[in-house]
Design an enzyme around this catalytic site. Structure first.
Site: not given
Ligand code: SD4
Length: 327
Positions: A87, A189, A207, A217-220, A240-241, A243
């Site tokens: 990850s 992450t 991450t 795609r871009v997360g948090d 985490t989780g 995003g």
């Molecule tokens: C995301 N928050 O890209 C990240 C993913 C994540 O453990 O936390 N993975 O959304």
């Protein structure tokens, strides 16, 4: 560092090493100073998931008198370099085009921030984020611009896709079934926060994002205030989780602001999770927050069972199961 910052930094440590904030021109200044005098510094490292080795690397920096900023960078580089951590960094799972794209951000105790996103072919995005913070007038670089910057700064371009992640991707392509459900096995992450011996707080988050996400795609995680936030007067938080859920609630900033209003780290993390629960579809997704405050108190909370985090204080590292809303 500008003159005002230098001044605050100079005046921020008393003879007994207790951090003070220069608030003499503010209302309520005396009260604030008195409150800070009674605080005891507790050097701390906290990170998401089972990142004991990362915590230990960060702790070694703090133990030897290093800064919280050096500690968090050193700490999160451990999973970034680990091909078995799928990850984060090298060995991360790719997007649906088969390309590993990385997101990372970092913040120091002065409130400076740096971030990279959609970065490809660089093993340590956190170190590139730090260079963005320290060596550019910007906060965030993305994609080919971030890559070009990294190469110009001497980072090496490598293939981040390991045989294991490639094989899994080939299997996934047979059905290409995509439901962006994060379950416990699929993510770790790393978000890390640290307090050093001066009482200064820094944070980092890195991450490879959601496996098989859309290309681009871009997360948090690289977004300051979403994946991670630090305010050295108050504390820090990291997420985490899923995003998308964190982005829509600017979760880490929210956690720090709730601590500013007097909540404990645990209460603040819980409230930030409850915001997601109240306002978003949360049935299948996981979001977990970790937080520390200036006194070294820590806490965490997650939507689902299965979230854990690692805390290091006084040289002792413990893995703790996070409390959660839903079994
Ligand atoms: C995301 N928050 O890209 C990240 C993913 C994540 O453990 O936390 N993975 O959304």
């Amino acid at each position: 560092m500008n003159t005002r910052r230098k001044f605050i930094k100079k005046s921020a440590v008393t003879a007994v090493g207790i951090p003070l904030i220069n608030v003499s021109n503010c209302y309520g200044a005396q009260q604030e100073v008195e409150k800070n005098i009674s605080k005891k510094i507790i050097p701390t490292v906290i990170s998401t998931w089972e990142n004991q080795k990362a915590n230990e690397a960060a702790w070694n920096v703090i133990k030897s008198g290093g800064s919280s900023l050096d500690a968090v960078e050193t700490g999160v580089k451990v999973p970034e370099a680990d091909p078995e951590d799928q990850s984060v960094g090298y060995g991360g799972r790719p997007d649906r085009k088969g390309i590993v794209t990385l997101d990372a951000c970092i913040m120091n105790a002065d409130g400076d921030a740096g971030s990279v996103s959609f970065l490809q072919g660089i093993k340590h995005p956190i170190s590139v984020a730090r260079k963005v913070m320290e060596e550019t007038p910007h906060v965030m670089l993305v994609g080919s611009g971030a890559e070009r910057f990294a190469l110009a700064k001497g980072f090496e371009k490598i293939n981040l896709l390991t045989d294991l992640s490639k094989r899994e991707f080939e299997d996934w392509k047979k059905t290409s079934k995509y439901k962006p459900v994060i379950n416990i096995e699929q993510h770790d992450t790393i978000g890390m926060l640290a307090i050093d011996k001066n009482g200064d707080i820094a944070g980092a988050c890195t991450t490879s994002g959601l496996a098989y996400k859309m290309h681009g795609r871009v997360g948090d995680s690289p977004i300051i205030g979403a994946g991670m936030f630090v305010d050295n007067e108050i504390g820090g938080a990291a997420a985490t989780g899923m995003g998308e859920a964190v982005l829509k609630s600017l979760g880490s900033f929210l956690v720090v602001e709730l601590m500013r209003q007097g909540r404990t780290p645990f209460e603040a993390c819980k409230e930030a999770v409850m915001r997601i629960i109240k306002k978003q579809q949360f049935g299948d997704i996981q979001v977990g927050y970790i937080a520390i405050n200036k006194e070294g108190e820590y806490g965490a909370f997650a939507i689902q069972q299965g979230f854990n985090y690692v805390i290091t204080q006084k040289g002792q590292t413990q893995l703790i199961d996070g409390q959660f809303f839903k079994k």
